[in-house]
Write an enzyme that holds these catalytic residues in place. Structure first.
Site, PDB file in Angstrom:
ATOM      1  N   THR A 101       0.852  -1.187   0.000  1.00 27.94           N
ATOM      2  CA  THR A 101       0.000   0.000   0.000  1.00 27.94           C
ATOM      3  C   THR A 101       0.887   1.235   0.000  1.00 27.94           C
ATOM      4  OG1 THR A 101      -1.726  -1.152   1.234  1.00 27.94           O
ATOM      5  CG2 THR A 101      -1.784   1.248   1.262  1.00 27.94           C
TER       6      THR A 101
ATOM      7  N   LYS B 126      -6.762   1.161  -3.834  1.00 28.85           N
ATOM      8  CA  LYS B 126      -6.451   0.487  -2.574  1.00 28.85           C
ATOM      9  C   LYS B 126      -6.575   1.446  -1.391  1.00 28.85           C
ATOM     10  CE  LYS B 126      -4.952  -2.564   0.401  1.00 28.85           C
ATOM     11  NZ  LYS B 126      -3.632  -3.177   0.398  1.00 28.85           N
TER      12      LYS B 126
ATOM     13  N   LYS C   5       0.058   2.547   9.757  1.00 28.93           N
ATOM     14  CA  LYS C   5       0.771   2.917   8.529  1.00 28.93           C
ATOM     15  C   LYS C   5      -0.190   3.372   7.431  1.00 28.93           C
ATOM     16  CE  LYS C   5       1.917  -0.482   5.840  1.00 28.93           C
ATOM     17  NZ  LYS C   5       1.201  -0.276   4.536  1.00 28.93           N
TER      18      LYS C   5
END
Length: 302
Positions: A98, A174, A242
Site C-alpha cells: 500500500t 487500494k 501505517k
C-alpha cells in the site's frame, strides 16, 4: 507455467499465502523474508527460501513484492535489495505494498527506465484468502505488464481488476479500500465493547448484526477474533497505523478533511502504543476494554 521463475519478497500474512499458491501451480518460487520464522514456514512447504532479495530474484521473470510500504519497495528494487539488477531482462515487477499513487508512478518510471515492466497491484482479502489463492488484486499498468504478470495473478487471485494503463491507479483504489476497512474495524471494536458494557450476549450481537443493516465485511470477519479472545495477527494493528497515516498525508496535500479516518487512526495508534501493534487489528477492542473496564472473552489478564 511450471518453467516460470517467480520471486516473492515478503512472506508475511499475505505474501506467504501468495507464495504457497504459486507453489501449488508448479511455478518455480523463491521466497525471501527477513524473518527466520517466516522463511522456515515456507521452507516447511518445500519452498526455496533466501534472506537476500537479489538472490531470490536472480533470473526471475516476475517478482511479487509484498513488503510494507513504498520505501521498502524502492529499497528492495533499486537500493540494497538489488532486485532490479538481478531480474531477467524484461521481467515484471508486481508491486503490492500500500502506497501513495505518486510513489507508485515514480517507482514504475524508474523500473521502466531499466527495461523492466511494472504492475501497480495492491491486494486485499486477508491471510485466509491468500492461502487459498483467492485474494483481490487492484491493478494498473501496461498491457505488456498485465500479460507478463498473468500466470502469477491467476495463481494468487480470485479477482483481478484492471483499473487502467498507468501505475498509480491501483494504489489509489487500494487507498479508498483502506479508508473504509480501517474505519469499519475500529467501529466494529467500538460496537462490541459497548455491547459488552451493556451486558449483551456477544455471540448473539454478532449473529444479529451480521444479519442486519449495521453489518460490514470487517465486522463479520474480525468480531469472531474478539469472541474467541484470539488476537493472532492475521492483519496487525500497525498495518493500520501505517495505511491510515498514508491516507492522512495524501488528504493533507489535497486539503481534504478525513475526520473519521483520523479518529480510527488514533485508535490504532493508541492500541499500538499500549503494546499491541503486532497483534491482530481487532485488538482495538482490547484497548477500549482496558479503558472502560469492560470484560471481553479471553482478555481478563489484560
Amino acid at each position: 507455467m511450471g518453467g516460470m521463475r517467480v520471486a516473492v519478497i515478503g512472506l508475511g500474512s499475505m505474501g506467504l499465502g501468495a507464495a504457497l499458491s504459486l507453489l501449488r501451480e508448479g511455478i518455480d518460487v523463491r521466497g525471501c523474508d527477513l524473518s527466520d520464522a517466516q522463511r522456515n514456514r515456507f521452507a516447511s512447504e518445500n519452498g526455496q527460501v533466501f534472506d537476500n532479495p537479489a538472490a531470490a530474484a536472480e533470473g526471475a521473470e516476475a517478482v511479487l513484492l509484498m513488503v510494507v510500504n513504498a520505501a521498502q519497495t524502492e529499497d528492495a528494487l533499486f537500493g540494497a535489495g538489488g532486485i532490479a539488477k538481478a531480474m531477467a531482462p524484461g521481467g515484471v515487477i508486481i508491486s503490492s505494498a500500500t502506497m501513495a499513487p505518486d510513489d507508485a508512478r515514480a517507482l514504475a518510471a524508474k523500473a521502466e527506465g531499466q527495461g523492466l515492466l511494472y504492475l501497480d497491484a495492491p491486494v486485499s482479502g486477508g491471510s485466509v484468502k491468500a492461502l487459498a489463492g483467492e485474494i483481490t488484486v487492484m491493478a494498473s499498468g501496461s498491457q505488456e505488464a498485465f500479460a507478463a504478470a498473468d500466470p502469477v495473478l491467476s495463481a494468487i487471485a480470485a479477482k483481478v481488476y484492471r483499473l487502467g494503463d498507468e501505475a498509480g491507479l491501483g494504489s489509489a483504489y487500494k487507498i479508498i479500500n483502506q479508508l473504509l476497512a480501517g474505519i469499519h474495524i475500529a467501529a466494529a471494536c467500538e460496537a462490541m465493547t459497548l455491547a459488552s458494557k451493556l451486558g449483551l450476549n456477544l455471540e448473539t450481537v454478532h449473529e444479529v448484526i451480521t444479519a442486519s443493516a449495521g453489518n460490514s465485511w470487517m465486522f463479520a470477519n474480525r468480531v469472531p477474533h474478539i469472541l474467541a479472545g484470539d488476537y493472532t495477527p492475521h492483519s496487525a494493528t500497525d498495518i493500520w497505523v501505517k495505511d491510515l497515516g498514508i491516507l492522512s498525508t495524501i488528504a493533507g496535500k489535497e486539503k481534504f478533511p478525513l475526520p473519521l479516518t483520523s479518529a480510527a487512526q488514533q485508535m490504532f495508534l493508541a492500541t499500538s502504543a499500549a503494546g499491541m501493534g503486532r497483534d491482530d487489528d481487532a485488538s482495538v477492542a482490547r484497548l477500549i476494554a482496558r479503558i472502560t473496564g469492560v470484560k471481553l472473552p479471553g482478555t481478563e489478564e489484560d
